[in-house]
Design a protein around this motif. Sequence first.
Motif: not given
Length: 707
Positions: A539, A542, A544, A571, A574-576, A579-580, A583
């Motif tokens: 997490d 990242g 990604d 991904l 949209d689990r980065k 950072k977003n 996670g």
Amino acid sequence: MEKTFNLSRREDGIAVLTMDVPGETMNTLRSEFGPEISEVLAEIKSDSSIKGLVLISGKQDSFVAGADISMLDACKTAEDAKFLSQQGHVVFNELENLSIPVVAAINGACLGGGLELALACHKRVCSLHPKTMMGVPEVQLGLLPGGGGTQRLPRLVGVTKALDMMLTGKQLRPKQAVKLGLVDDAVPESILLRTAVEMALADKRPTKKKKQSIVNQVLEGTSAGRNIIFDQATKQVAKKTQGNYPAPNKIIDCVRQGMTKGMIKGLEVEASHFAELVMSKESAALRSIFFATTEMKKETGAGDVEPRQVKKAMVLGGGLMGGGIASVTTTKAKIPARVKDINEAGLSNALAYAYKLLDKGVKRRHMTPAVRDNTMALMTTTTEYKGIKDADIVVEAVFEDLALKHQMVKDVERECGENTIFASNTSSLPISQIAEVASRPENVIGLHYFSPVEKMPLVEVIAHEKTSAETIATTVAFAKKQGKTPIVVQDGAGFYVNRILALYMNEAAQLLLEGQSVEHLDKALVKFGFPVGPMTLLDEVGIDVGAKISPILENELGERFMAPAAFDKLLADDRKGRKNGKGFYLYGGKKKTKEVDETVYSVLGLKPGVDTEASEVAQRCVVQMLNEAVRCLDEGIIASARDGDIGAIFGIGFPPFLGGPFHYIDTLGAGNLVKMLENYQTRYGDRFEPAAKLKQMASEGTRFFDA
Ligand SMILES: C[C@@H](O)CC(=O)SCCNC(=O)CCNC(=O)[C@H](O)C(C)(C)COP(=O)(O)OP(=O)(O)OC[C@H]1O[C@@H](n2cnc3c(N)ncnc32)[C@H](O)[C@@H]1OP(=O)(O)O
């Protein structure tokens, strides 16, 4: 034999005892000094003309760096170690019991036994020299202050503050030390001796102790109150060390027994616990790290090639990494850094990153606003290639796009000098690929930092086959000025740290897909000794980033690096990671404790089953890291097992009390590790195939380090 202690007499009746270990850059305490010290003390006691004594160092900018750690390493039995502690007690008690005032004049490092020596003096004054630091860092060596520190420190500064110093090993700056009551005054170096003499001419009564709060007076002044402190400290230690480090609890016990049963008993307990710790495997491992890092401080990374001086740096990219790199360049190395980004937002981030670091120093009162602002002035920003003709090194820290990095190589060769080094902070792309467009490939090198840049001590310096020795030496020296511990690694996908980390993380992912819960996985590896668990780490780094590196590693190094396909679903969702804010864990909530985002299981199509034994979970992940570390050594990616240990400890927090992957393999035994891997290979597949070198060592019964 040249003397270590020189006694000189002044007309005002003050004697000055200067400690200056011949031939050494630092003063350290050695058992062999015992007779000489006793002789000097006898001389002082017999000379009625001496009205006071000042103890000072003959070294330019250090007082005493503690007991000689090599001497501790040489102890063969607990009795040997106990003798050292007891010898220190005798000498320091004799010093403390002198009838004349004794003042320690401290300039530079005053650590461990050095501070314990100063604590045996009646008063202490230190200089304001930037290298003047006072502390008892023994716990970082798996030890405890064995020269009376566990008894004198609590009696001087109070139990709570003494425990804080001893359990963290923190080093105090002069003004912090005065505020704590550790020293009586802090003065400019030019008047240190004069001030100490004046103190010695005064009476020997201790300076008035710092006033404690009512709460602290009750807590520290009663046994019931002290027991609350000790119990609280024990709980904090258990949480922080997971039971992996014996020293902290022994420190607490020394203080508890000393405060309950008196100093004589306390010193007895201190000597016994110190002896046990010196002989512990944890301390041996931690001492090996000290020797390794000290040895590495003197290495250029390129034999006897002299580094060029870096007077100006440029950083391409002002994001998380670029901002950190520019910050450590200006705040630590004090080298001007010009940051280039494509927009003002990136530039602002870099400036804010540096300012935040510096302003923390101002808030903690060990930096003035003027120093902060002058240091900030070292960082300049631009959105164009301007004002960089004289840059000695350019560090690119942009995203992992080979075409972009190629363009930057060309830009730098066009805009900068012919000796300007192009250093890439890439975490996965082979440096040879980045260098393939360079007209001066000898100037291209990898300089891989770890996040957060200002905290993680390791950097990997990656040389490709055309990198010149001068480029390597200059880059290593630059990293050291930034306060980093560089290891020179050979070019290859993932270099060293990310390569061994990738297999460890993949195994954790496999365990997750087999039904282990996220929190169980993380708790298992934290209990093993890692600072954070693999899912938390993913997490933070990242998801990604991990997904981007895995195929590169698999393509270059083989299918054992194939990441579990299910992770693509993360991904897709949209689990980065942090950072977003999406996670394995929830982010942005009000709760202090982190909570697993339970929806991650449905995204992966999982229902957590029964968590298996934590030690088994940890072992499956760790043996993957150990096995790949051996391959890296065998392939020459790392130059030595020493570098491999330091790289893993300083790069990914491999448990220091194990000494690093290679020390740990020696502890396990290569043969036992091969058996574990073969067992897993039968159960889980060829990704556990033991490395050839490991099998060879198992058959030969050899080790990486001398026993
Ligand atoms: C009695 C009990 O309480 C037990 C103890 O006292 S245990 C020891 C506690 N002390 C420490 O842990 C301090 C260890 N040293 C350091 O942290 C650093 O050396 C320093 C902050 C004091 C100075 O750092 P730096 O300026 O970077 O210099 P180096 O680290 O390169 O050291 C210069 C040389 O001094 C040698 N050295 C330093 N401390 C010790 C020590 N305690 N024992 C043995 N040798 C020490 C170091 O090895 C370097 O030696 P070289 O020959 O120049 O390579």
